[in-house]
Every structure is written in C-alpha cells, then in structure tokens.
Design a protein around this motif. Structure first.
Motif, short mmCIF file in Angstrom:
data_model
loop_
_atom_site.label_atom_id
_atom_site.label_comp_id
_atom_site.label_asym_id
_atom_site.label_seq_id
_atom_site.Cartn_x
_atom_site.Cartn_y
_atom_site.Cartn_z
N ALA A 84 15.66 -18.86 31.82
CA ALA A 84 15.56 -17.67 30.99
C ALA A 84 15.80 -18.10 29.55
O ALA A 84 16.83 -18.72 29.25
N TYR A 85 14.88 -17.76 28.65
CA TYR A 85 14.92 -18.26 27.27
C TYR A 85 15.13 -17.11 26.30
O TYR A 85 14.37 -16.13 26.30
N LEU A 86 16.17 -17.22 25.49
CA LEU A 86 16.43 -16.28 24.41
C LEU A 86 16.07 -16.94 23.10
O LEU A 86 16.77 -17.85 22.65
N SER A 87 14.99 -16.49 22.48
CA SER A 87 14.54 -17.04 21.21
C SER A 87 15.30 -16.40 20.05
O SER A 87 16.01 -15.41 20.22
N LEU A 157 19.46 -20.81 34.76
CA LEU A 157 19.63 -21.63 33.55
C LEU A 157 19.23 -20.81 32.33
O LEU A 157 18.08 -20.42 32.18
N TRP A 158 20.20 -20.54 31.46
CA TRP A 158 19.95 -19.80 30.23
C TRP A 158 19.78 -20.78 29.07
O TRP A 158 20.63 -21.65 28.86
N LEU A 159 18.69 -20.64 28.33
CA LEU A 159 18.49 -21.36 27.08
C LEU A 159 18.63 -20.34 25.95
O LEU A 159 17.76 -19.48 25.76
N LEU A 160 19.73 -20.42 25.22
CA LEU A 160 20.09 -19.39 24.25
C LEU A 160 20.05 -19.96 22.84
O LEU A 160 20.89 -20.78 22.46
N ASP A 161 19.08 -19.51 22.04
CA ASP A 161 18.92 -20.00 20.68
C ASP A 161 19.65 -19.06 19.72
O ASP A 161 19.21 -17.94 19.49
N GLU A 162 20.76 -19.53 19.18
CA GLU A 162 21.59 -18.75 18.26
C GLU A 162 21.89 -17.36 18.82
O GLU A 162 21.57 -16.34 18.18
N PRO A 163 22.51 -17.25 19.99
CA PRO A 163 22.74 -15.93 20.58
C PRO A 163 23.71 -15.06 19.78
O PRO A 163 23.73 -13.85 19.97
N LEU A 190 22.56 -23.42 27.98
CA LEU A 190 22.42 -24.34 26.86
C LEU A 190 22.33 -23.47 25.61
O LEU A 190 21.45 -22.63 25.50
N VAL A 191 23.28 -23.66 24.70
CA VAL A 191 23.49 -22.73 23.59
C VAL A 191 23.41 -23.48 22.26
O VAL A 191 24.15 -24.44 22.05
N THR A 192 22.51 -23.05 21.37
CA THR A 192 22.55 -23.56 20.01
C THR A 192 23.38 -22.57 19.19
O THR A 192 23.32 -21.36 19.39
N THR A 193 24.17 -23.09 18.26
CA THR A 193 25.05 -22.23 17.48
C THR A 193 25.39 -22.86 16.15
O THR A 193 25.47 -24.09 16.03
N HIS A 194 25.59 -22.03 15.14
CA HIS A 194 26.11 -22.49 13.87
C HIS A 194 27.60 -22.77 14.03
O HIS A 194 28.29 -22.13 14.81
N GLY A 195 28.10 -23.72 13.27
CA GLY A 195 29.50 -24.10 13.37
C GLY A 195 30.46 -22.98 13.02
O GLY A 195 31.64 -23.04 13.37
#
Length: 231
Positions: A84-87, A157-163, A190-195
């Motif tokens: 599952a992809y969160l753009s 599997l979650w792909l989370l772009d800047e959730p 899998l999570v992308t995030t700002h610091g």
C-alpha cells in the motif's frame, strides 16, 4: 513481532540504484524490512527518498538491483497483494465525497477484514465529513483521508512518503498510532520523513541517504533512533 527462521522478510532490495538523465539519484543500496518493524528513510532534499519509494512501489524502473516481496521477485501481482503506497499527493477524486472515495478505493484494492470506510473516517478524525467533497477539505484533512485509505488496505507492507506532512501534532500522533497498530498486527512500514518530525515509537531500522543518494548508515534499535541530518 519477529520473523521466524522460515518466514521471509516482507521486503528485500539488493544493489538497488536509480539514475535520472545519467545522474545517480540513489544507490546502490541494500535494505530489508521484516514483519513487525519500520524502516525510517532520511536524507537531504534530492537524496532520493521519494524516488526510492516510487521504485519500490513499481512506479519507476530501477537502473539496477533486485527487489523481492515476501520472498518472491517483485512483480505486479506481488505489489498488488502486499504493498500500500501513500504518495505525497493524496490520490483522491476531488468531486467525490470522502466516503465515496474510500468505497471506490476499497473496490479497487480490497479492504481489511472487519474494517469499514465509516470506521476509518472516525479513526482519522473525519467523522461527520462523510458527505463532504474532497475539494472542500483542507490539506491536513486530505492527508487524513489518504491515511484512512491506507488503514483500510489489506496490504501488509506500507510505503509512506512523508506521512506527517500537512498534519498538526494530533495528526502526527495519529500516524504514529496507526503505524504502531499495523506493526503489532504483523505488518511493516517504510517511512520517509523530515528530521523535524519524531519517528514512530516502534522497532525501527534507519536508512540514511547521503546528499548524492548514497547509503550512509543502517541502525537497528528497540526504540526509534534520533533523526540524523536534515531532509
């Protein structure tokens, strides 16, 4: 939840690299995400965080490397079942209301057992907005609706772009609660995030992408590691 010796990781990438106009964006890099854990991806702007997720989701073809999902080469069927992809874009139809959007997406991608669109709206704080058109929502409300879609997905599997983007403190806590519950149920993220944002308080690996897209480190901790660098 730890994998048994006979259970493959939900996601494995080996020697994965991507270039645009002959300029490297990231890689080569190796990564693994097991059931019950999150992989936190950090890096400077342009380090390739969003591109990495798009490659893993099958929206971009890697320049080199291999991707496996649940122990099998990642093809369309594996991604449809497991991912599952969160753009950073909400992926919603603006002229449908919130409930119509969720029903439409459940028809396309399926729905978790015992989870209903109305309940998902309540979970993300949108109870009472069932008949509100998406184009009438704020940016934060659209993000919450996109999170409701992810919550309803049966994919492990979650792909989370800047959730955490466009969310207030309550919304950030909502994302953390959702990720924690998903992992307790045997899923992975899998999570992308700002610091600037706190990492989810779960078993977490850290993947630090360098300025040129190179892998700078991979840490495993029982609690979320402190963010390293800015994104």
């Amino acid at each position: 939840m730890l994998n048994s010796p006979n259970t493959p990781p939900l996601l494995v990438a080996s020697g994965l690299a991507f270039s645009r106009n002959d300029e490297p964006v990231f890689g080569p890099l190796d990564l693994q995400v097991d059931a019950g854990e999150a992989l936190l991806v950090q890096g400077d702007n342009g380090a390739g965080k969003t591109t990495l997720l798009r490659v893993l989701a099958g929206l971009l073809r890697p320049g080199s490397g291999q991707i496996q999902i649940d122990g099998r080469p990642a093809g369309r069927a594996e991604r449809a079942r497991f991912v599952a992809y969160l753009s950073h874009l909400p992926g919603l139809k603006p002229d449908l209301d919130t409930l119509e959007n969720l029903n439409f997406l459940c028809g396309l991608h399926g729905r978790r057992a015992r989870q209903m669109p109305g309940n998902a709206l309540a979970i993300v704080g949108l109870a009472g907005y069932e008949n509100t058109l998406v184009r009438q929502l704020s940016a934060g409300q659209k993000r919450r609706l996109a999170l409701a879609r992810i919550w309803l997905s049966p994919a492990p599997l979650w792909l989370l772009d800047e959730p955490y983007a466009n969310l207030d403190l309550d919304g950030i806590n909502l994302v953390n609660r959702m990720i924690s519950a998903h992992l307790r149920g045997g899923g992975a993220a899998l999570v992308t995030t700002h610091g600037a944002y706190a990492a989810p308080p779960v078993r977490t690996r850290l993947l630090q992408l360098g300025v040129a897209g190179q892998l700078a480190g991979d840490d495993t901790a029982g609690q979320s590691p402190a963010p390293r660098g800015n994104a």
